[in-house]
Scaffold this active site. Structure first.
Site, PDB file in Angstrom:
ATOM      1  N   TYR A   1       0.837  -1.206   0.000  1.00  0.00           N
ATOM      2  CA  TYR A   1       0.000   0.000   0.000  1.00  0.00           C
ATOM      3  C   TYR A   1       0.869   1.253   0.000  1.00  0.00           C
ATOM      4  O   TYR A   1       0.651   2.177  -0.801  1.00  0.00           O
ATOM      5  CB  TYR A   1      -0.919   0.002   1.223  1.00  0.00           C
ATOM      6  CG  TYR A   1      -1.736   1.276   1.342  1.00  0.00           C
ATOM      7  CD1 TYR A   1      -2.773   1.544   0.453  1.00  0.00           C
ATOM      8  CD2 TYR A   1      -1.460   2.221   2.326  1.00  0.00           C
ATOM      9  CE1 TYR A   1      -3.514   2.709   0.545  1.00  0.00           C
ATOM     10  CE2 TYR A   1      -2.195   3.392   2.428  1.00  0.00           C
ATOM     11  CZ  TYR A   1      -3.218   3.637   1.542  1.00  0.00           C
ATOM     12  OH  TYR A   1      -3.946   4.803   1.627  1.00  0.00           O
TER      13      TYR A   1
ATOM     14  N   THR B   1     -13.071   6.266   6.759  1.00  0.00           N
ATOM     15  CA  THR B   1     -13.747   5.688   5.599  1.00  0.00           C
ATOM     16  C   THR B   1     -13.608   4.168   5.625  1.00  0.00           C
ATOM     17  O   THR B   1     -12.939   3.599   6.493  1.00  0.00           O
ATOM     18  CB  THR B   1     -13.144   6.201   4.274  1.00  0.00           C
ATOM     19  OG1 THR B   1     -11.819   5.635   4.106  1.00  0.00           O
ATOM     20  CG2 THR B   1     -13.045   7.717   4.252  1.00  0.00           C
TER      21      THR B   1
ATOM     22  N   LYS C   1       1.221   4.363  -2.970  1.00  0.00           N
ATOM     23  CA  LYS C   1       0.991   5.781  -2.723  1.00  0.00           C
ATOM     24  C   LYS C   1       2.254   6.601  -2.981  1.00  0.00           C
ATOM     25  O   LYS C   1       2.177   7.767  -3.394  1.00  0.00           O
ATOM     26  CB  LYS C   1       0.495   5.989  -1.285  1.00  0.00           C
ATOM     27  CG  LYS C   1      -0.909   5.439  -1.053  1.00  0.00           C
ATOM     28  CD  LYS C   1      -1.920   6.113  -1.976  1.00  0.00           C
ATOM     29  CE  LYS C   1      -3.340   5.660  -1.754  1.00  0.00           C
ATOM     30  NZ  LYS C   1      -4.317   6.360  -2.611  1.00  0.00           N
TER      31      LYS C   1
END
Length: 325
Positions: free
Chosen positions: A205, A242, A209
Protein backbone atom coordinates in the site's frame (compact mmCIF):
# COMPACT_ATOMS: atom_id res chain seq x y z
CA UNK A 1 14.85 -11.94 6.89
CA UNK A 2 11.22 -12.72 6.01
CA UNK A 3 10.01 -11.42 9.39
CA UNK A 4 11.97 -8.19 8.92
CA UNK A 5 10.51 -7.70 5.44
CA UNK A 6 7.01 -7.95 6.89
CA UNK A 7 7.54 -6.05 10.13
CA UNK A 8 9.45 -3.03 8.80
CA UNK A 9 6.71 -1.83 6.41
CA UNK A 10 4.12 -2.35 9.17
CA UNK A 11 6.13 -0.29 11.67
CA UNK A 12 6.79 2.45 9.11
CA UNK A 13 3.11 2.69 8.20
CA UNK A 14 1.90 2.90 11.78
CA UNK A 15 4.57 5.48 12.67
CA UNK A 16 3.30 7.60 9.78
CA UNK A 17 -0.21 7.16 11.18
CA UNK A 18 0.81 8.28 14.66
CA UNK A 19 2.45 11.43 13.26
CA UNK A 20 -0.69 12.28 11.30
CA UNK A 21 -2.92 11.74 14.32
CA UNK A 22 -0.73 13.99 16.46
CA UNK A 23 -1.01 16.68 13.80
CA UNK A 24 -4.78 16.28 13.62
CA UNK A 25 -5.00 16.45 17.42
CA UNK A 26 -3.51 19.95 17.47
CA UNK A 27 -4.61 21.34 14.10
CA UNK A 28 -8.03 22.03 12.69
CA UNK A 29 -9.13 20.58 9.40
CA UNK A 30 -8.67 22.79 6.35
CA UNK A 31 -11.70 24.95 5.64
CA UNK A 32 -12.49 25.49 1.98
CA UNK A 33 -12.65 29.09 0.79
CA UNK A 34 -15.50 30.27 -1.41
CA UNK A 35 -14.88 28.58 -4.74
CA UNK A 36 -15.74 29.95 -8.18
CA UNK A 37 -18.60 28.42 -10.14
CA UNK A 38 -17.57 25.66 -12.53
CA UNK A 39 -20.51 25.79 -14.94
CA UNK A 40 -19.79 24.06 -18.24
CA UNK A 41 -16.76 22.21 -16.91
CA UNK A 42 -16.51 18.41 -16.83
CA UNK A 43 -14.86 16.27 -14.17
CA UNK A 44 -14.14 12.57 -13.72
CA UNK A 45 -13.84 11.31 -10.14
CA UNK A 46 -12.66 7.72 -9.70
CA UNK A 47 -14.17 6.00 -6.69
CA UNK A 48 -16.70 8.80 -6.55
CA UNK A 49 -19.56 6.72 -5.17
CA UNK A 50 -18.43 6.58 -1.55
CA UNK A 51 -16.26 8.22 1.10
CA UNK A 52 -13.99 11.05 0.04
CA UNK A 53 -14.69 10.37 -3.63
CA UNK A 54 -18.40 10.96 -3.12
CA UNK A 55 -17.77 14.14 -1.12
CA UNK A 56 -15.48 15.39 -3.89
CA UNK A 57 -18.04 14.56 -6.59
CA UNK A 58 -20.96 16.18 -4.76
CA UNK A 59 -18.98 19.35 -4.05
CA UNK A 60 -17.83 19.71 -7.66
CA UNK A 61 -21.40 19.12 -8.83
CA UNK A 62 -22.65 21.78 -6.41
CA UNK A 63 -20.30 24.23 -8.15
CA UNK A 64 -22.03 23.49 -11.46
CA UNK A 65 -19.75 20.82 -12.89
CA UNK A 66 -20.83 17.82 -14.93
CA UNK A 67 -19.31 15.05 -12.80
CA UNK A 68 -18.69 11.54 -14.08
CA UNK A 69 -18.48 9.16 -11.14
CA UNK A 70 -16.26 6.27 -12.26
CA UNK A 71 -16.47 3.09 -10.21
CA UNK A 72 -16.92 -0.66 -10.21
CA UNK A 73 -20.12 -0.88 -8.12
CA UNK A 74 -23.08 0.12 -10.27
CA UNK A 75 -25.77 0.11 -7.56
CA UNK A 76 -23.58 2.21 -5.30
CA UNK A 77 -22.73 4.58 -8.13
CA UNK A 78 -26.35 5.09 -9.18
CA UNK A 79 -27.34 5.72 -5.55
CA UNK A 80 -24.61 8.38 -5.30
CA UNK A 81 -25.87 10.07 -8.47
CA UNK A 82 -29.44 10.03 -7.15
CA UNK A 83 -28.36 11.59 -3.87
CA UNK A 84 -26.45 14.39 -5.61
CA UNK A 85 -29.43 15.21 -7.81
CA UNK A 86 -31.83 15.10 -4.87
CA UNK A 87 -29.71 17.71 -3.13
CA UNK A 88 -30.59 20.14 -5.91
CA UNK A 89 -27.05 20.47 -7.21
CA UNK A 90 -26.37 23.13 -9.85
CA UNK A 91 -24.39 20.62 -11.88
CA UNK A 92 -24.96 17.14 -13.21
CA UNK A 93 -23.77 13.75 -12.01
CA UNK A 94 -23.70 10.41 -13.76
CA UNK A 95 -22.19 7.00 -13.13
CA UNK A 96 -19.98 5.15 -15.61
CA UNK A 97 -18.49 1.73 -14.89
CA UNK A 98 -14.72 1.56 -14.47
CA UNK A 99 -12.67 -1.24 -12.95
CA UNK A 100 -9.19 0.13 -12.30
CA UNK A 101 -7.94 -3.40 -11.62
CA UNK A 102 -8.43 -4.19 -15.31
CA UNK A 103 -6.44 -2.40 -18.02
CA UNK A 104 -9.08 -3.51 -20.54
CA UNK A 105 -11.77 -1.81 -18.47
CA UNK A 106 -9.70 1.38 -18.26
CA UNK A 107 -9.26 1.47 -22.03
CA UNK A 108 -12.96 0.79 -22.62
CA UNK A 109 -13.96 3.56 -20.20
CA UNK A 110 -11.73 6.07 -21.99
CA UNK A 111 -12.96 4.92 -25.40
CA UNK A 112 -16.59 5.43 -24.36
CA UNK A 113 -15.86 8.81 -22.77
CA UNK A 114 -14.03 10.11 -25.84
CA UNK A 115 -16.78 8.88 -28.16
CA UNK A 116 -19.16 11.33 -26.48
CA UNK A 117 -17.05 14.31 -27.53
CA UNK A 118 -17.08 15.82 -24.05
CA UNK A 119 -14.26 18.06 -22.83
CA UNK A 120 -12.43 17.13 -19.62
CA UNK A 121 -11.34 19.87 -17.25
CA UNK A 122 -10.72 17.95 -14.03
CA UNK A 123 -9.55 14.39 -13.40
CA UNK A 124 -9.56 13.29 -9.76
CA UNK A 125 -7.65 10.03 -9.26
CA UNK A 126 -9.26 9.15 -5.95
CA UNK A 127 -10.12 5.42 -5.94
CA UNK A 128 -7.99 3.07 -3.91
CA UNK A 129 -7.73 -0.02 -1.74
CA UNK A 130 -5.68 -0.49 1.42
CA UNK A 131 -4.14 -3.42 3.31
CA UNK A 132 -5.91 -6.16 1.36
CA UNK A 133 -4.59 -9.74 1.49
CA UNK A 134 -2.29 -10.74 -1.37
CA UNK A 135 -4.30 -10.64 -4.59
CA UNK A 136 -3.73 -9.89 -8.24
CA UNK A 137 -5.50 -7.71 -10.79
CA UNK A 138 -7.05 -9.08 -13.98
CA UNK A 139 -3.68 -8.47 -15.65
CA UNK A 140 -1.64 -10.25 -12.97
CA UNK A 141 -0.33 -7.20 -11.10
CA UNK A 142 -0.19 -7.00 -7.31
CA UNK A 143 -3.53 -5.44 -6.41
CA UNK A 144 -2.38 -2.30 -4.55
CA UNK A 145 0.16 -1.43 -7.23
CA UNK A 146 -2.18 -2.39 -10.06
CA UNK A 147 -5.33 -0.60 -8.89
CA UNK A 148 -4.03 2.35 -6.87
CA UNK A 149 -1.19 3.20 -9.23
CA UNK A 150 -1.11 1.47 -12.63
CA UNK A 151 -4.85 1.83 -13.27
CA UNK A 152 -4.64 5.57 -12.65
CA UNK A 153 -1.38 5.83 -14.59
CA UNK A 154 -3.02 4.37 -17.69
CA UNK A 155 -6.29 6.28 -17.20
CA UNK A 156 -4.48 9.62 -16.91
CA UNK A 157 -2.26 9.00 -19.91
CA UNK A 158 -5.16 7.92 -22.12
CA UNK A 159 -7.11 11.06 -21.15
CA UNK A 160 -4.18 13.47 -21.49
CA UNK A 161 -4.97 14.54 -25.03
CA UNK A 162 -8.53 15.45 -24.01
CA UNK A 163 -7.26 17.34 -20.96
CA UNK A 164 -4.76 19.25 -23.11
CA UNK A 165 -7.48 20.26 -25.58
CA UNK A 166 -9.86 21.27 -22.78
CA UNK A 167 -7.46 23.50 -20.87
CA UNK A 168 -6.57 27.05 -21.85
CA UNK A 169 -3.67 29.25 -20.81
CA UNK A 170 -6.07 31.27 -18.66
CA UNK A 171 -7.85 28.26 -17.21
CA UNK A 172 -5.88 25.05 -17.09
CA UNK A 173 -7.30 21.56 -16.92
CA UNK A 174 -6.36 19.91 -13.63
CA UNK A 175 -5.25 16.44 -12.54
CA UNK A 176 -5.63 15.74 -8.83
CA UNK A 177 -4.18 12.49 -7.50
CA UNK A 178 -4.89 11.16 -4.02
CA UNK A 179 -1.76 9.96 -2.26
CA UNK A 180 -1.25 9.39 1.47
CA UNK A 181 1.10 10.17 4.34
CA UNK A 182 2.05 6.49 4.21
CA UNK A 183 4.19 7.37 1.18
CA UNK A 184 6.74 8.78 3.64
CA UNK A 185 7.34 5.25 4.91
CA UNK A 186 7.09 3.63 1.49
CA UNK A 187 9.94 2.06 -0.43
CA UNK A 188 9.85 1.81 -4.21
CA UNK A 189 11.29 -1.59 -5.17
CA UNK A 190 12.11 -0.96 -8.82
CA UNK A 191 13.26 -4.55 -9.25
CA UNK A 192 10.14 -5.95 -7.52
CA UNK A 193 7.22 -3.56 -8.00
CA UNK A 194 4.82 -6.50 -7.69
CA UNK A 195 5.98 -7.40 -4.14
CA UNK A 196 6.65 -10.97 -5.25
CA UNK A 197 9.79 -11.52 -3.15
CA UNK A 198 7.95 -11.06 0.13
CA UNK A 199 4.40 -9.76 0.31
CA UNK A 200 3.46 -7.18 2.91
CA UNK A 201 0.08 -5.47 2.57
CA UNK A 202 1.50 -2.49 4.49
CA UNK A 203 4.53 -2.25 2.22
CA UNK A 204 2.47 -2.74 -0.95
CA UNK A 205 0.00 0.00 0.00
CA UNK A 206 2.74 2.47 0.97
CA UNK A 207 4.63 1.75 -2.24
CA UNK A 208 1.53 2.39 -4.38
CA UNK A 209 0.99 5.78 -2.72
CA UNK A 210 4.68 6.64 -3.10
CA UNK A 211 4.52 5.75 -6.80
CA UNK A 212 1.62 8.20 -7.25
CA UNK A 213 3.76 11.07 -5.96
CA UNK A 214 6.63 10.18 -8.32
CA UNK A 215 4.09 9.97 -11.14
CA UNK A 216 2.57 13.37 -10.35
CA UNK A 217 5.91 15.18 -10.30
CA UNK A 218 7.19 13.61 -13.50
CA UNK A 219 3.87 14.19 -15.26
CA UNK A 220 3.99 17.88 -14.33
CA UNK A 221 7.54 18.16 -15.69
CA UNK A 222 6.38 16.72 -19.01
CA UNK A 223 3.36 19.03 -19.15
CA UNK A 224 5.47 22.08 -18.36
CA UNK A 225 8.11 21.13 -20.93
CA UNK A 226 5.41 20.80 -23.58
CA UNK A 227 3.73 24.06 -22.64
CA UNK A 228 0.38 22.33 -22.14
CA UNK A 229 -2.43 24.03 -20.16
CA UNK A 230 -2.76 21.16 -17.67
CA UNK A 231 -1.58 20.94 -14.07
CA UNK A 232 -0.97 17.88 -11.91
CA UNK A 233 -0.93 17.86 -8.11
CA UNK A 234 -0.87 15.18 -5.40
CA UNK A 235 -3.12 15.41 -2.36
CA UNK A 236 -2.75 13.93 1.12
CA UNK A 237 -6.17 13.77 2.83
CA UNK A 238 -4.86 12.89 6.29
CA UNK A 239 -6.42 10.08 8.30
CA UNK A 240 -10.10 9.91 7.36
CA UNK A 241 -12.83 7.67 8.72
CA UNK A 242 -13.75 5.69 5.60
CA UNK A 243 -14.19 2.06 4.55
CA UNK A 244 -10.48 1.92 3.60
CA UNK A 245 -9.78 0.75 7.15
CA UNK A 246 -12.08 -2.27 6.89
CA UNK A 247 -9.08 -4.52 6.17
CA UNK A 248 -7.31 -3.78 9.44
CA UNK A 249 -6.78 -6.83 11.66
CA UNK A 250 -9.26 -7.29 14.53
CA UNK A 251 -7.07 -5.77 17.30
CA UNK A 252 -6.30 -2.75 15.11
CA UNK A 253 -10.01 -2.40 14.26
CA UNK A 254 -10.88 -2.37 17.95
CA UNK A 255 -8.21 0.24 18.69
CA UNK A 256 -9.19 2.34 15.71
CA UNK A 257 -12.86 2.88 16.62
CA UNK A 258 -12.42 5.18 19.65
CA UNK A 259 -9.44 6.94 18.06
CA UNK A 260 -11.37 7.55 14.85
CA UNK A 261 -14.21 9.25 16.70
CA UNK A 262 -11.79 11.66 18.36
CA UNK A 263 -9.07 12.28 15.80
CA UNK A 264 -9.96 11.08 12.30
CA UNK A 265 -11.29 13.54 9.73
CA UNK A 266 -14.74 13.07 8.24
CA UNK A 267 -14.94 12.14 4.55
CA UNK A 268 -16.00 15.72 3.74
CA UNK A 269 -12.99 17.11 5.62
CA UNK A 270 -10.71 14.59 3.93
CA UNK A 271 -12.02 15.61 0.52
CA UNK A 272 -11.58 19.34 1.09
CA UNK A 273 -8.00 19.57 -0.17
CA UNK A 274 -8.82 17.58 -3.31
CA UNK A 275 -11.75 19.91 -4.03
CA UNK A 276 -9.46 22.89 -3.41
CA UNK A 277 -6.88 21.54 -5.88
CA UNK A 278 -9.62 20.88 -8.43
CA UNK A 279 -11.47 24.19 -8.29
CA UNK A 280 -9.78 26.97 -6.29
CA UNK A 281 -8.72 30.15 -8.08
CA UNK A 282 -5.50 30.13 -6.04
CA UNK A 283 -4.49 26.84 -7.70
CA UNK A 284 -4.80 28.19 -11.25
CA UNK A 285 -1.67 27.29 -13.19
CA UNK A 286 -0.09 25.66 -10.13
CA UNK A 287 1.31 22.17 -10.62
CA UNK A 288 3.79 19.72 -9.14
CA UNK A 289 2.66 20.30 -5.55
CA UNK A 290 2.03 17.92 -2.69
CA UNK A 291 -0.91 19.36 -0.77
CA UNK A 292 -1.78 18.52 2.82
CA UNK A 293 -4.53 20.22 4.81
CA UNK A 294 -4.86 22.86 2.10
CA UNK A 295 -1.17 23.77 2.10
CA UNK A 296 1.83 23.02 -0.09
CA UNK A 297 3.90 20.49 1.85
CA UNK A 298 7.25 18.76 1.42
CA UNK A 299 6.80 15.16 0.33
CA UNK A 300 9.38 12.44 1.01
CA UNK A 301 12.88 13.51 -0.09
CA UNK A 302 13.20 10.58 -2.50
CA UNK A 303 10.15 11.74 -4.50
CA UNK A 304 12.17 14.65 -5.92
CA UNK A 305 14.72 12.28 -7.46
CA UNK A 306 14.19 12.85 -11.19
CA UNK A 307 16.12 9.72 -12.18
CA UNK A 308 13.73 7.51 -10.19
CA UNK A 309 10.74 9.45 -11.54
CA UNK A 310 11.88 8.77 -15.10
CA UNK A 311 12.67 5.09 -14.44
CA UNK A 312 9.28 4.48 -12.86
CA UNK A 313 7.51 6.23 -15.73
CA UNK A 314 9.39 4.17 -18.32
CA UNK A 315 8.70 0.90 -16.51
CA UNK A 316 5.04 1.82 -15.98
CA UNK A 317 4.61 2.47 -19.70
CA UNK A 318 5.94 -1.01 -20.44
CA UNK A 319 3.67 -2.62 -17.87
CA UNK A 320 0.48 -1.05 -19.23
CA UNK A 321 1.48 -1.23 -22.89
CA UNK A 322 1.99 2.45 -23.63
CA UNK A 323 4.66 3.94 -25.86
CA UNK A 324 6.79 6.16 -23.63
CA UNK A 325 6.41 9.26 -25.80
Amino acid sequence: MWLLSVLLPLVRLYLCGVKVLLYQLFNRSFTLPVLPKQNGRVAIVTGGARGMGFETARHLASLGMHVVIAGNEEDEGLAAVKKIHEEGSDGKAEFVFLDLASLKSVRLFVQKFKARGLPLHVLVNNAGIMLVPERKTADGFELHFGLNYLGHFLLTNLLLDTLKKSGTQGRCARIVTMSSATHYGGVLHMDDLQSRACYSSHGAYSQSKLALVFFTYYLQERLTAGGFPVTANAVDPGMVDTALYDNLCSPAQAAKKPVAKLLFRTPAEGASTAVYAAAASEMEGVGGWYLYNGQKTQSADVTYNTDIQAKLWKQSCKLVGLQEA
